[in-house]
Design a protein around this motif. Structure first.
Motif, PDB file in Angstrom:
ATOM      1  N   ARG A   1      25.109 -17.824   1.749  1.00 22.81           N
ATOM      2  CA  ARG A   1      24.570 -18.628   0.652  1.00 22.81           C
ATOM      3  C   ARG A   1      25.707 -19.380  -0.009  1.00 22.81           C
ATOM      4  O   ARG A   1      26.716 -18.795  -0.401  1.00 22.81           O
ATOM      5  N   ASN A   2      25.522 -20.696  -0.136  1.00 27.54           N
ATOM      6  CA  ASN A   2      26.527 -21.514  -0.797  1.00 27.54           C
ATOM      7  C   ASN A   2      26.272 -21.526  -2.309  1.00 27.54           C
ATOM      8  O   ASN A   2      25.136 -21.629  -2.751  1.00 27.54           O
ATOM      9  N   ALA A   3      27.337 -21.410  -3.068  1.00 23.57           N
ATOM     10  CA  ALA A   3      27.245 -21.485  -4.523  1.00 23.57           C
ATOM     11  C   ALA A   3      28.316 -22.455  -5.025  1.00 23.57           C
ATOM     12  O   ALA A   3      29.462 -22.408  -4.562  1.00 23.57           O
ATOM     13  N   PRO A   4      27.955 -23.340  -5.974  1.00 26.01           N
ATOM     14  CA  PRO A   4      28.917 -24.364  -6.437  1.00 26.01           C
ATOM     15  C   PRO A   4      30.204 -23.775  -6.993  1.00 26.01           C
ATOM     16  O   PRO A   4      31.274 -24.369  -6.865  1.00 26.01           O
ATOM     17  N   GLU A   5      30.100 -22.586  -7.618  1.00 27.22           N
ATOM     18  CA  GLU A   5      31.282 -22.016  -8.251  1.00 27.22           C
ATOM     19  C   GLU A   5      32.170 -21.254  -7.274  1.00 27.22           C
ATOM     20  O   GLU A   5      33.228 -20.746  -7.655  1.00 27.22           O
ATOM     21  N   MET A   6      31.755 -21.161  -6.000  1.00 27.83           N
ATOM     22  CA  MET A   6      32.510 -20.379  -5.023  1.00 27.83           C
ATOM     23  C   MET A   6      33.194 -21.296  -4.016  1.00 27.83           C
ATOM     24  O   MET A   6      32.627 -22.305  -3.591  1.00 27.83           O
ATOM     25  N   ASN A   7      34.423 -20.922  -3.624  1.00 25.02           N
ATOM     26  CA  ASN A   7      35.161 -21.714  -2.644  1.00 25.02           C
ATOM     27  C   ASN A   7      34.602 -21.527  -1.242  1.00 25.02           C
ATOM     28  O   ASN A   7      34.656 -22.439  -0.417  1.00 25.02           O
ATOM     29  N   GLU A   8      34.071 -20.320  -0.949  1.00 24.56           N
ATOM     30  CA  GLU A   8      33.528 -20.018   0.358  1.00 24.56           C
ATOM     31  C   GLU A   8      32.106 -19.483   0.207  1.00 24.56           C
ATOM     32  O   GLU A   8      31.747 -18.924  -0.836  1.00 24.56           O
ATOM     33  N   PRO A   9      31.264 -19.641   1.234  1.00 24.58           N
ATOM     34  CA  PRO A   9      29.893 -19.124   1.154  1.00 24.58           C
ATOM     35  C   PRO A   9      29.879 -17.611   0.959  1.00 24.58           C
ATOM     36  O   PRO A   9      30.741 -16.898   1.480  1.00 24.58           O
ATOM     37  N   GLU A  10      28.895 -17.140   0.197  1.00 21.55           N
ATOM     38  CA  GLU A  10      28.707 -15.704  -0.002  1.00 21.55           C
ATOM     39  C   GLU A  10      27.928 -15.147   1.188  1.00 21.55           C
ATOM     40  O   GLU A  10      26.894 -15.688   1.571  1.00 21.55           O
TER      41      GLU A  10
ATOM     42  N   ARG B   1       0.821  -1.204   0.000  1.00 17.20           N
ATOM     43  CA  ARG B   1       0.000   0.000   0.000  1.00 17.20           C
ATOM     44  C   ARG B   1       0.857   1.257   0.000  1.00 17.20           C
ATOM     45  O   ARG B   1       0.443   2.303  -0.507  1.00 17.20           O
ATOM     46  N   LEU B   2       2.062   1.152   0.573  1.00 15.31           N
ATOM     47  CA  LEU B   2       2.984   2.294   0.597  1.00 15.31           C
ATOM     48  C   LEU B   2       3.819   2.395  -0.672  1.00 15.31           C
ATOM     49  O   LEU B   2       4.648   3.294  -0.804  1.00 15.31           O
ATOM     50  N   GLY B   3       3.603   1.459  -1.594  1.00 12.62           N
ATOM     51  CA  GLY B   3       4.325   1.481  -2.858  1.00 12.62           C
ATOM     52  C   GLY B   3       5.731   0.933  -2.780  1.00 12.62           C
ATOM     53  O   GLY B   3       6.555   1.203  -3.657  1.00 12.62           O
ATOM     54  N   LYS B   4       6.010   0.130  -1.743  1.00 12.25           N
ATOM     55  CA  LYS B   4       7.351  -0.441  -1.591  1.00 12.25           C
ATOM     56  C   LYS B   4       7.285  -1.943  -1.835  1.00 12.25           C
ATOM     57  O   LYS B   4       6.500  -2.653  -1.204  1.00 12.25           O
ATOM     58  N   GLU B   5       8.107  -2.423  -2.731  1.00 13.71           N
ATOM     59  CA  GLU B   5       8.085  -3.832  -3.106  1.00 13.71           C
ATOM     60  C   GLU B   5       8.826  -4.679  -2.069  1.00 13.71           C
ATOM     61  O   GLU B   5       9.910  -4.314  -1.614  1.00 13.71           O
ATOM     62  N   SER B   6       8.214  -5.810  -1.701  1.00 16.64           N
ATOM     63  CA  SER B   6       8.886  -6.740  -0.786  1.00 16.64           C
ATOM     64  C   SER B   6       9.929  -7.549  -1.551  1.00 16.64           C
ATOM     65  O   SER B   6       9.677  -8.015  -2.668  1.00 16.64           O
ATOM     66  N   GLN B   7      11.096  -7.696  -0.943  1.00 14.87           N
ATOM     67  CA  GLN B   7      12.155  -8.500  -1.541  1.00 14.87           C
ATOM     68  C   GLN B   7      12.538  -9.615  -0.577  1.00 14.87           C
ATOM     69  O   GLN B   7      12.663  -9.395   0.626  1.00 14.87           O
ATOM     70  N   PHE B   8      12.723 -10.814  -1.114  1.00 15.91           N
ATOM     71  CA  PHE B   8      13.073 -11.971  -0.304  1.00 15.91           C
ATOM     72  C   PHE B   8      14.293 -12.658  -0.887  1.00 15.91           C
ATOM     73  O   PHE B   8      14.465 -12.738  -2.104  1.00 15.91           O
ATOM     74  N   ILE B   9      15.135 -13.158  -0.006  1.00 16.42           N
ATOM     75  CA  ILE B   9      16.259 -14.000  -0.392  1.00 16.42           C
ATOM     76  C   ILE B   9      16.138 -15.303   0.391  1.00 16.42           C
ATOM     77  O   ILE B   9      16.193 -15.298   1.624  1.00 16.42           O
ATOM     78  N   ASP B  10      15.925 -16.385  -0.335  1.00 18.39           N
ATOM     79  CA  ASP B  10      15.736 -17.704   0.292  1.00 18.39           C
ATOM     80  C   ASP B  10      14.688 -17.645   1.406  1.00 18.39           C
ATOM     81  O   ASP B  10      14.866 -18.200   2.493  1.00 18.39           O
ATOM     82  N   GLY B  11      13.588 -16.953   1.132  1.00 20.56           N
ATOM     83  CA  GLY B  11      12.472 -16.896   2.073  1.00 20.56           C
ATOM     84  C   GLY B  11      12.582 -15.857   3.156  1.00 20.56           C
ATOM     85  O   GLY B  11      11.643 -15.678   3.934  1.00 20.56           O
ATOM     86  N   MET B  12      13.714 -15.125   3.225  1.00 19.74           N
ATOM     87  CA  MET B  12      13.885 -14.109   4.257  1.00 19.74           C
ATOM     88  C   MET B  12      13.710 -12.713   3.663  1.00 19.74           C
ATOM     89  O   MET B  12      14.279 -12.408   2.612  1.00 19.74           O
ATOM     90  N   ARG B  13      12.916 -11.889   4.368  1.00 21.74           N
ATOM     91  CA  ARG B  13      12.620 -10.548   3.873  1.00 21.74           C
ATOM     92  C   ARG B  13      13.849  -9.636   4.004  1.00 21.74           C
ATOM     93  O   ARG B  13      14.421  -9.498   5.087  1.00 21.74           O
ATOM     94  N   VAL B  14      14.246  -9.025   2.889  1.00 19.49           N
ATOM     95  CA  VAL B  14      15.294  -8.011   2.937  1.00 19.49           C
ATOM     96  C   VAL B  14      14.706  -6.787   3.643  1.00 19.49           C
ATOM     97  O   VAL B  14      13.680  -6.249   3.230  1.00 19.49           O
ATOM     98  N   THR B  15      15.355  -6.357   4.726  1.00 20.24           N
ATOM     99  CA  THR B  15      14.769  -5.347   5.618  1.00 20.24           C
ATOM    100  C   THR B  15      15.703  -4.159   5.756  1.00 20.24           C
ATOM    101  O   THR B  15      16.579  -4.142   6.628  1.00 20.24           O
ATOM    102  N   ASP B  16      15.502  -3.161   4.881  1.00 23.24           N
ATOM    103  CA  ASP B  16      16.266  -1.930   5.026  1.00 23.24           C
ATOM    104  C   ASP B  16      15.630  -1.077   6.129  1.00 23.24           C
ATOM    105  O   ASP B  16      14.657  -1.491   6.762  1.00 23.24           O
ATOM    106  N   ARG B  17      16.167   0.106   6.373  1.00 21.37           N
ATOM    107  CA  ARG B  17      15.693   0.926   7.485  1.00 21.37           C
ATOM    108  C   ARG B  17      14.211   1.294   7.320  1.00 21.37           C
ATOM    109  O   ARG B  17      13.444   1.252   8.281  1.00 21.37           O
ATOM    110  N   GLU B  18      13.809   1.637   6.088  1.00 18.85           N
ATOM    111  CA  GLU B  18      12.418   2.007   5.840  1.00 18.85           C
ATOM    112  C   GLU B  18      11.485   0.815   6.073  1.00 18.85           C
ATOM    113  O   GLU B  18      10.416   0.957   6.674  1.00 18.85           O
TER     114      GLU B  18
END
Length: 304
Positions: A143-152, A78-95
């Motif tokens: 987040r683990n990625a196959p092409e990365m040696n360490e988790p991101e 309703r406030l015109g702000k889009e919800s963003q999720f990464i692996d089911g978790m809401r990205v939560t900026d200050r606003e």
């Protein structure tokens, strides 16, 4: 026999079955995570409120921890702000965190408090920022990625995990004959607010209060086996086996881990129950059959 007499006898049998459970759990603390359909459908909301009021009336100490993800998403939209999720978790900026606090600590919390009071409870709402009783730190999401040696490591903002809980304020309310209703917002050492998963807060609070039971309301019938049948009466060792063989996976896995952590820390039993069933709380606590999955310490039994 008349229909009215049959109904009266049926009610008497229900009360008789409930009596030993009332006696056993009188004076005990029951931490309830409230969410899902039970929190959005009117008849289920009213049934939940009556159930909690009854638990308090018969001598138990219910504590309610609630979620509010859909309500947060609705207000952001309703406030015109889009919800963003990464692996089911809401990205939560200050606003977004401001909206989270408005919804969880304000709209949702006060609606639950009002509903409980309407049905005979004496509810008091609070967040983890009150008396700083839920201390938090930022959740480091990897987040683990196959092409990365360490988790991101991904910064998802004001999403937190519990670093410590001081249950004194909750115990004070319980002993004052109130029902605490808690929004899962914690505070960091820097004074920042953090949105914390409600299941996690309920589990950690149950540990802090040395609760008799942790009850998680969900939108499923409980933990299902590979044939779709509800599993119950599980020991923590059996749950570990079910995780290893893939029976427990996906969205149920975090709830199960939360329940396991609680029973390992001394909570006598954890229950994952179907919040879509009217009066699910009473059915799980006061009847022999229950309406979900029961998890206990390896050495304990509900019959003890």
């Amino acid at each position: 026999m008349s229909l009215n007499l049959e109904l009266a006898m049926s009610n008497a049998r229900v009360l008789s079955e409930a009596l030993p459970y009332i006696r056993r759990f009188s004076g005990k603390t029951i931490v309830i995570k409230y969410g899902g359909n039970a929190m959005t459908e009117e008849h289920l909301k009213n049934g939940f409120a009556r159930d909690v009021a009854l638990l308090k009336l018969v001598g138990m100490n219910p504590v309610v921890v609630h979620g509010g993800g859909p309500q947060i998403g609705d207000l952001l939209k309703r406030l015109g702000k889009e919800s963003q999720f990464i692996d089911g978790m809401r990205v939560t900026d200050r606003e977004t965190m401001d909206v989270v606090q408005m919804v969880l600590g304000g709209l949702v919390n006060k609606e639950i408090v009002s509903l409980l009071n309407q049905h005979g409870g004496r509810a008091v709402g609070l967040t983890g920022k009150d008396a700083d009783f839920i201390r938090a730190r930022q959740l480091k999401f990897r987040r683990n990625a196959p092409e990365m040696n360490e988790p991101e490591i991904i910064d998802i903002g004001h999403v937190g995990e519990v670093s410590a809980i001081n249950g004194e304020v909750v115990e004070m309310l319980m002993h004052g004959d109130f029902v605490p209703v808690i929004a899962p917002v914690g505070v960091g050492d820097d004074g920042q607010s953090y949105n914390i998963n409600a299941d996690v807060v309920a589990g950690k609070l149950a540990e802090s209060l040395n609760a008799e039971k942790l009850i998680l309301l969900t939108n499923t019938a409980g933990l299902l086996d590979k044939q779709g049948e509800v599993l119950t009466g599980l020991t923590s060792a059996r749950v570990d086996e079910l995780i290893a063989d893939g029976t427990i996976h996906g969205g149920m896995l975090p709830k199960i881990r939360c329940a396991l952590d609680a029973v390992h820390a001394g909570v006598r039993s954890a229950h994952i129950i179907d919040g879509r069933v009217e009066h699910a709380l009473l059915l799980e606590i006061f009847t022999d059959q229950g309406v979900g999955t029961l998890i206990q310490n390896n050495t304990e039994s509900e019959d003890e």
